[in-house]
Motif scaffolding. Sequence first.
Motif, short mmCIF file in Angstrom:
data_model
loop_
_atom_site.label_atom_id
_atom_site.label_comp_id
_atom_site.label_asym_id
_atom_site.label_seq_id
_atom_site.Cartn_x
_atom_site.Cartn_y
_atom_site.Cartn_z
N PRO A 113 -4.95 -11.05 26.76
CA PRO A 113 -3.77 -10.58 26.10
C PRO A 113 -2.82 -12.00 26.27
CG PRO A 113 -4.06 -9.86 28.37
CD PRO A 113 -5.40 -10.38 28.36
N SER A 114 -2.59 -12.78 27.08
CA SER A 114 -1.93 -14.21 26.45
C SER A 114 -1.83 -14.38 25.20
CB SER A 114 -2.01 -14.62 28.02
OG SER A 114 -3.27 -15.75 27.24
N ARG A 115 -3.36 -14.38 24.85
CA ARG A 115 -2.95 -15.32 23.49
C ARG A 115 -2.81 -14.26 21.79
NH1 ARG A 115 -8.49 -19.13 25.32
NH2 ARG A 115 -6.73 -20.59 27.37
N ALA A 116 -3.76 -12.78 22.23
CA ALA A 116 -3.46 -12.31 21.12
C ALA A 116 -2.43 -11.72 20.97
CB ALA A 116 -4.49 -11.26 21.78
N PRO A 117 -1.68 -11.77 19.31
CA PRO A 117 -0.82 -11.21 19.36
C PRO A 117 -0.54 -9.70 18.85
CG PRO A 117 -2.41 -12.21 16.98
CD PRO A 117 -2.67 -12.55 18.09
N GLN A 118 0.62 -9.64 19.51
CA GLN A 118 1.13 -8.74 19.57
C GLN A 118 1.05 -7.40 17.93
OE1 GLN A 118 -0.46 -6.25 22.02
NE2 GLN A 118 -1.04 -7.92 23.62
N PRO A 119 1.45 -6.27 18.10
CA PRO A 119 1.11 -6.00 16.59
C PRO A 119 2.84 -5.36 16.71
CG PRO A 119 0.10 -4.01 17.95
CD PRO A 119 -0.12 -5.09 18.49
N GLN A 120 3.93 -4.97 15.75
CA GLN A 120 5.12 -4.93 15.20
C GLN A 120 5.76 -3.57 14.38
OE1 GLN A 120 7.05 -7.25 17.36
NE2 GLN A 120 5.42 -7.25 18.68
N LEU A 121 6.71 -3.20 14.11
CA LEU A 121 6.39 -2.57 12.98
C LEU A 121 5.78 -2.81 11.80
CD1 LEU A 121 10.53 -1.98 13.79
CD2 LEU A 121 7.82 -0.28 14.10
N ASP A 122 5.98 -4.31 11.62
CA ASP A 122 5.90 -4.72 10.03
C ASP A 122 4.09 -4.13 9.93
OD1 ASP A 122 7.65 -5.58 8.93
OD2 ASP A 122 7.77 -8.09 9.74
N ASP A 123 3.12 -3.94 11.04
CA ASP A 123 1.86 -3.56 10.85
C ASP A 123 1.84 -2.20 11.36
OD1 ASP A 123 0.47 -6.22 11.16
OD2 ASP A 123 1.62 -5.88 13.21
N VAL A 124 2.81 -1.35 10.76
CA VAL A 124 3.04 0.45 10.33
C VAL A 124 2.26 0.49 9.78
CG1 VAL A 124 3.61 2.55 10.68
CG2 VAL A 124 4.68 0.78 12.73
N ALA A 125 2.38 -0.02 8.85
CA ALA A 125 1.98 -0.57 6.93
C ALA A 125 0.77 0.14 6.88
CB ALA A 125 2.59 -1.42 6.30
N VAL A 126 0.09 -1.42 8.36
CA VAL A 126 -1.41 -1.28 7.41
C VAL A 126 -2.16 -0.46 8.13
CG1 VAL A 126 -2.85 -2.86 8.05
CG2 VAL A 126 -1.27 -3.62 8.53
N VAL A 147 -0.79 2.87 8.11
CA VAL A 147 -0.85 4.16 7.60
C VAL A 147 -1.68 3.57 6.09
CG1 VAL A 147 0.79 4.75 4.90
CG2 VAL A 147 1.73 4.78 7.88
N GLU A 148 -2.05 2.53 5.47
CA GLU A 148 -2.81 1.56 4.61
C GLU A 148 -3.77 2.49 4.63
OE1 GLU A 148 -2.39 1.39 1.44
OE2 GLU A 148 -0.16 1.66 1.88
N THR A 149 -4.72 2.68 6.25
CA THR A 149 -5.78 2.50 6.35
C THR A 149 -6.38 3.75 6.41
OG1 THR A 149 -6.08 0.42 7.99
CG2 THR A 149 -7.56 1.96 8.48
N ALA A 150 -4.99 4.71 6.71
CA ALA A 150 -5.27 6.00 7.35
C ALA A 150 -5.43 6.47 5.46
CB ALA A 150 -4.21 6.44 8.00
N ARG A 151 -4.66 6.00 4.79
CA ARG A 151 -4.94 6.71 3.66
C ARG A 151 -6.16 6.38 2.95
NH1 ARG A 151 -0.29 4.36 1.82
NH2 ARG A 151 1.03 6.07 2.18
N ALA A 152 -6.58 4.92 3.30
CA ALA A 152 -8.24 4.89 3.21
C ALA A 152 -9.12 5.24 3.22
CB ALA A 152 -8.26 3.01 3.02
N ALA A 153 -8.64 6.22 4.38
CA ALA A 153 -9.57 7.24 5.48
C ALA A 153 -10.00 9.09 4.56
CB ALA A 153 -9.85 7.41 6.92
N GLY A 154 -8.54 8.70 3.64
CA GLY A 154 -8.58 10.16 2.78
C GLY A 154 -7.32 10.92 3.63
N VAL A 155 -7.13 10.37 3.92
CA VAL A 155 -5.38 10.86 4.65
C VAL A 155 -3.93 11.00 3.66
CG1 VAL A 155 -3.96 11.34 6.43
CG2 VAL A 155 -6.22 10.74 6.98
N ASP A 156 -3.92 11.81 3.66
CA ASP A 156 -2.35 12.89 2.46
C ASP A 156 -1.15 12.06 3.74
OD1 ASP A 156 -0.75 12.40 0.79
OD2 ASP A 156 -1.20 14.76 0.14
N ILE A 157 -0.79 10.52 3.56
CA ILE A 157 -0.17 10.20 4.19
C ILE A 157 1.55 9.16 3.67
CG2 ILE A 157 -1.10 7.48 5.20
CD1 ILE A 157 0.10 7.92 7.64
N THR A 158 2.51 9.83 4.26
CA THR A 158 3.83 8.92 3.49
C THR A 158 4.55 8.16 4.66
OG1 THR A 158 5.08 11.03 3.79
CG2 THR A 158 3.70 10.72 1.84
#
Length: 415
Positions: free
Chosen positions: A268-281, A283-294
């Motif tokens: 954890p001292s080296r791995a970058p932590q996710p931020q707000l911009d990663d929320v879109a990723v 959402v796209e992953t969930a949408r690719a899995a068939g979830v109707d998401i906005t």
Amino acid sequence: MRVIRRRLRSAASVVLARDTPDPRMPLPALWVGVGYLVAAGLWVITATEYNQLNKGTFSALLLAALVVAPVLLMRRRPALAWQVSFVGLIIAGVSVNAMPDAPWPWHPAQILVALLAFGWFGIHRRRAELLWALVLTGAVVIVFVKNPNSLAVMMLVLAVTITADQIRRRREAQRGLVEEEARTEQEKARRAVLEERTRIARELHDVVAHHMSLIVVRAETAPYRLDGMPDEAREEFAGIAAASREALTEMRRLLGVLRSEDAEGADPSRAPQPQLDDVAVLVETARAAGVDITLTLTGDRASVPSAVQLTAYRIVQEALSNATRHAPGAPVRVSLDVWPDRELRLLVANDVDPAPNGPVRPGLGLAGMRERATALGGRLTAGPGPDGFAVRATLPLTDDPLLIEKTDDSAADRR
């Protein structure tokens, strides 16, 4: 002599045993009505029979009342029900003029009620009390039952005793199992909270270490970037850099204590932590899995502190996981609204109530989301509403505890 007195006191304690309050829910009105009808029928039958034997209306009514009373008392007052039936057996045995060929002086209904009251008493009382009740009941059988039938009656009473004792033991085992499961669930919830706090500490390490490293770099390079700096200022910046380095070292030591031995993944001292911009990723992953998401993002995300961005990402991640697990196929809405210099408002909602796939109980995921929001001085609510199941969180955009307290106070005043 002392042993005899102690045994007599034990027998008296059984005869005078008191009932504890029964926490069970009351019976439906239909069952209560049926019970009263059965009691009334028994009272009429036994009163008529004893009146024919004794030729006395008052004594017949009294004996009939002693037969019926245990039926009404049995559910909530098992000790009193057995005591009344025991007294009724003695009074009937002394006063009833039974026929010469009768094996006992009691009405069959009174015998049945006495056995039921005795067994019910044994189910709800301790084994020692049941054994003393067996001794007292056996004495009544020996005194009032004629010799050829006394052995059979005693065997019947003994069978009721064994059955009641086994039922009591089973009930105690089931009660102990339920209590143990409750303690296990509490321990699992407590452990989950501790593990979630440890995980939060590990993830926030990157955010804090990044800012501390910037302080060290800027403090050490200040004498080279700024011309004409006096020696006192150079020493001050050197002290700031040394203190920052020491803080980083202590934080890494604390993180080593918090990190579990079986922790997986990158350091954890080296791995970058996710931020707000990663929320879109997400959402796209969930949408690719068939979830109707906005997804709706409003406000200046650059003004949100890194710790708040990480917390918001993790809350959205867990909320999306819960939505797809409990309400598969339901449309999901994700909303992130940044109020400049104030707070970040987060919403994850699915339009279909997840009840068809089982009730939603407070689980470990919800506990973890609340821990993350509380760690930053924010608030989180989760539960069904008019539009389905929704997770709402409010995270302040300040690291100053005083400002957080003022924000909470003002929110309480608005409420």
